[in-house]
Design an enzyme around this catalytic site. Sequence first.
Site, PDB file in Angstrom:
ATOM      1  N   HIS A 321       0.793  -1.427   0.068  1.00 53.46           N
ATOM      2  CA  HIS A 321      -0.080  -0.101  -0.111  1.00 53.46           C
ATOM      3  C   HIS A 321       0.662   1.240   0.146  1.00 53.46           C
ATOM      4  O   HIS A 321       1.884   1.121   0.571  1.00 53.46           O
ATOM      5  CB  HIS A 321      -0.957   0.244   1.348  1.00 53.46           C
ATOM      6  N   ASP A 379      -8.062  -5.335  -0.153  1.00 53.19           N
ATOM      7  CA  ASP A 379      -8.362  -6.131  -1.021  1.00 53.19           C
ATOM      8  C   ASP A 379      -7.958  -7.430  -0.838  1.00 53.19           C
ATOM      9  O   ASP A 379      -8.369  -8.489  -1.668  1.00 53.19           O
ATOM     10  CB  ASP A 379      -7.702  -5.734  -2.364  1.00 53.19           C
TER      11      ASP A 379
HETATM   12  C1  SDX Z   1      -6.124   0.169  -2.902  1.00 47.74           C
HETATM   13  O1  SDX Z   1      -4.434   4.705  -1.850  1.00 47.74           O
HETATM   14  C2  SDX Z   1      -5.432   3.837  -1.301  1.00 47.74           C
HETATM   15  O2  SDX Z   1      -5.868   4.215  -0.405  1.00 47.74           O
HETATM   16  C3  SDX Z   1      -5.833   2.597  -2.027  1.00 47.74           C
HETATM   17  C4  SDX Z   1      -7.065   2.025  -1.448  1.00 47.74           C
HETATM   18  C5  SDX Z   1      -8.334   2.744  -1.050  1.00 47.74           C
HETATM   19  O3  SDX Z   1      -8.990   2.073  -0.212  1.00 47.74           O
HETATM   20  O4  SDX Z   1      -8.755   3.559  -2.005  1.00 47.74           O
HETATM   21  O5  SDX Z   1      -6.435   1.320  -0.108  1.00 47.74           O
HETATM   22  C6  SDX Z   1      -7.561   0.759  -2.079  1.00 47.74           C
HETATM   23  O6  SDX Z   1      -6.028   0.477  -3.948  1.00 47.74           O
HETATM   24  C7  SDX Z   1      -5.209  -0.950  -2.308  1.00 47.74           C
HETATM   25  C8  SDX Z   1      -4.247  -1.515  -3.108  1.00 47.74           C
HETATM   26  C9  SDX Z   1      -4.645  -2.635  -3.775  1.00 47.74           C
HETATM   27  N1  SDX Z   1      -3.637  -3.018  -4.670  1.00 47.74           N
HETATM   28  C10 SDX Z   1      -2.988  -4.168  -4.601  1.00 47.74           C
HETATM   29  O7  SDX Z   1      -3.193  -4.928  -3.730  1.00 47.74           O
HETATM   30  C11 SDX Z   1      -1.739  -4.366  -5.813  1.00 47.74           C
HETATM   31  C12 SDX Z   1      -0.739  -4.954  -5.397  1.00 47.74           C
HETATM   32  N2  SDX Z   1       0.039  -3.961  -4.502  1.00 47.74           N
HETATM   33  C13 SDX Z   1       0.752  -3.075  -5.588  1.00 47.74           C
HETATM   34  O8  SDX Z   1       0.962  -2.941  -6.625  1.00 47.74           O
HETATM   35  C14 SDX Z   1       1.390  -1.710  -4.556  1.00 47.74           C
HETATM   36  O9  SDX Z   1       1.574  -2.226  -3.197  1.00 47.74           O
HETATM   37  C15 SDX Z   1       0.693  -0.536  -4.684  1.00 47.74           C
HETATM   38  C16 SDX Z   1       0.018  -0.070  -6.185  1.00 47.74           C
HETATM   39  C17 SDX Z   1      -0.719  -0.822  -3.808  1.00 47.74           C
HETATM   40  C18 SDX Z   1       1.355   0.581  -3.973  1.00 47.74           C
HETATM   41  O10 SDX Z   1       2.253   0.761  -4.861  1.00 47.74           O
HETATM   42  P1  SDX Z   1       3.446   2.126  -4.537  1.00 47.74           P
HETATM   43  O11 SDX Z   1       2.947   2.779  -3.291  1.00 47.74           O
HETATM   44  O12 SDX Z   1       3.672   2.851  -5.850  1.00 47.74           O
HETATM   45  O13 SDX Z   1       4.834   1.120  -4.212  1.00 47.74           O
HETATM   46  P2  SDX Z   1       5.735   0.541  -5.147  1.00 47.74           P
HETATM   47  O14 SDX Z   1       4.920   0.029  -6.424  1.00 47.74           O
HETATM   48  O15 SDX Z   1       6.828   1.823  -5.577  1.00 47.74           O
HETATM   49  O16 SDX Z   1       6.727  -0.618  -4.374  1.00 47.74           O
HETATM   50  C19 SDX Z   1       7.323  -0.294  -3.521  1.00 47.74           C
HETATM   51  C20 SDX Z   1       8.301  -1.486  -3.621  1.00 47.74           C
HETATM   52  C21 SDX Z   1       8.753  -1.666  -5.074  1.00 47.74           C
HETATM   53  O17 SDX Z   1       9.738  -2.662  -4.885  1.00 47.74           O
HETATM   54  P3  SDX Z   1      11.483  -1.624  -5.303  1.00 47.74           P
HETATM   55  O18 SDX Z   1      11.411  -1.058  -6.437  1.00 47.74           O
HETATM   56  O19 SDX Z   1      11.321  -0.704  -4.155  1.00 47.74           O
HETATM   57  O20 SDX Z   1      12.311  -2.802  -5.164  1.00 47.74           O
HETATM   58  O21 SDX Z   1       7.526  -2.737  -3.105  1.00 47.74           O
HETATM   59  C22 SDX Z   1       7.611  -3.721  -3.881  1.00 47.74           C
HETATM   60  C23 SDX Z   1       7.866  -2.703  -5.340  1.00 47.74           C
HETATM   61  O22 SDX Z   1       8.020  -3.868  -6.504  1.00 47.74           O
HETATM   62  N3  SDX Z   1       5.997  -4.071  -3.928  1.00 47.74           N
HETATM   63  C24 SDX Z   1       5.722  -5.197  -4.137  1.00 47.74           C
HETATM   64  C25 SDX Z   1       4.100  -5.298  -4.101  1.00 47.74           C
HETATM   65  N4  SDX Z   1       3.732  -4.009  -3.899  1.00 47.74           N
HETATM   66  C26 SDX Z   1       5.016  -3.340  -3.652  1.00 47.74           C
HETATM   67  N5  SDX Z   1       6.223  -6.486  -4.374  1.00 47.74           N
HETATM   68  C27 SDX Z   1       5.520  -7.590  -4.553  1.00 47.74           C
HETATM   69  N6  SDX Z   1       4.303  -7.342  -4.405  1.00 47.74           N
HETATM   70  C28 SDX Z   1       3.250  -6.636  -4.134  1.00 47.74           C
HETATM   71  N7  SDX Z   1       2.188  -6.578  -4.133  1.00 47.74           N
END
Ligand code: SDX
Length: 444
Positions: A321, A379
């Site tokens: 998140h 989720d």
């Molecule tokens: C919702 O914003 C809100 O409030 C949203 C929400 C709401 O109520 O409105 O809470 C609802 O959207 C919840 C999130 C649902 N999405 C998912 O579950 C999809 C999987 N999660 C991600 O794709 C990710 O965690 C996000 C999109 C939720 C957040 O992405 P960020 O904050 O942009 O973080 P990032 O992509 O920069 O990740 C940081 C690091 C990365 O690694 P590095 O590049 O630093 O090496 O963490 C890793 C990412 O690769 N990472 C993950 C991961 N999520 C982040 N690695 C594996 N699996 C994951 N799920």
Amino acid sequence: MEPKTTMPGHAPVRQVGTVTVTDDTTGRTFKLPLLEGATGPRTIDIRKLYAESGYFTFDPGFTSTASCESAITYIDGDEGVLLHRGYPIQDLAEHCDYLEVCYLLLNGELPDAQQKADFERTITYHTMVHEQLIRFYSGFRRDAHPMAVMCGVAGALSAFYHDSTDFTNPVHRMITSHRLIAKIPTMAAMAYKYSVGQPFMYPRNDLGYAENFLYMTFATPFEPYKVNPTLAKALDKILILHADHEQNASTSTVRLAGSSHANPFACIASGITALWGPAHGGANEAVLKMLEEIGSADRIPEFVKRAKDKNDPFRLMGFGHRVYKNYDPRAKIMRELCYEVLGELGIKDEPLLDIAMKLEKIALEDEYFVEKKLYPNVDFYSGIILKAMGFPTSMFTVLFALARTVGWISQWKEMIEDPQQKIGRPRQLYTGATPRSVVPLAQR
Ligand code: SDX
């Protein structure tokens, strides 16, 4: 600087000092006001930065940017705290129903008994949609994704309500809010009915909000249908958990669309569109598909390995998140609801829940997830409950949009009522071609 209260019910914004920025290339320094609200991180006021310095700030994805002043929802991501108008989400889920939370988000205070009764009556009497709106559904193929249908039909609503188009009028803003909260479940149930080729069921004024939605979704015209009260209560709680969440991607989309004074029904349609993405609200559908793809607990390590592999686009859906660097408080409540709903339905061993629980345990003990502070989010468990209730996976994000409509319209209303409101128009760091002359076609 004297504290400024720009909006009723908002804590004053105080300037607590300044932040000095020095440009080492020119020696110029700029003093920027340091602002403090009711709680949470202080903000550096950069509104005059470009005018004074000729510089933009650069923040793709808005990782460090406060886009507005708001009093609706507060999140402390490090502590896993979520407040709506100051009330912890756990308390609201425990002691209130969804319409009470809608009233709270819209008005700033929980309703008393009379206010609650009046609000419920108002919403109940707006649940029907215009008969002509029904014809919008028949333009879609039956196998259209219900979110595609919702984007279209929500935008179409703007064509039906010409009696409340003056959004500088608070009465018009409130009736529009009530209409959206009331009609979105009817439209969502219709999207489901259309996808399965069953006749639409009209809303009933004798049923509660969540109960009515379950009735419109699963009842049929040829026999009586009694909604399971435990499932209705569980769904009502799920709606509370999804109602609002600060300036997330879809809410920011609604605010940006609304900043041009676009029709609020069209703004909500833009929110539905943004929510659909699997990185956002579409994750609940993606989680279930991921759990089904994993298929058995012994394949979990293979998928955890893929999630950690930078060369593999696979991510653990329902994990991570932008704000929560701790357990999403909503996910905890959702996990408890899983047991409640599966128990009520007599589902002893749901393999997907077993995989989800084992996946959560393994991930939370893995140093990659620990170091990156990746926890289950709202989720991760919701799809298991919705599947058990009988919803197809394609309807999961529709339910998220149903629940979030009150958050979107409350944030839209707050923005329109903000005396500092102006059209949102970010700038950019340009890396394209610098000026050059067109070579005539004959020479190209
Ligand atoms: C919702 O914003 C809100 O409030 C949203 C929400 C709401 O109520 O409105 O809470 C609802 O959207 C919840 C999130 C649902 N999405 C998912 O579950 C999809 C999987 N999660 C991600 O794709 C990710 O965690 C996000 C999109 C939720 C957040 O992405 P960020 O904050 O942009 O973080 P990032 O992509 O920069 O990740 C940081 C690091 C990365 O690694 P590095 O590049 O630093 O090496 O963490 C890793 C990412 O690769 N990472 C993950 C991961 N999520 C982040 N690695 C594996 N699996 C994951 N799920």
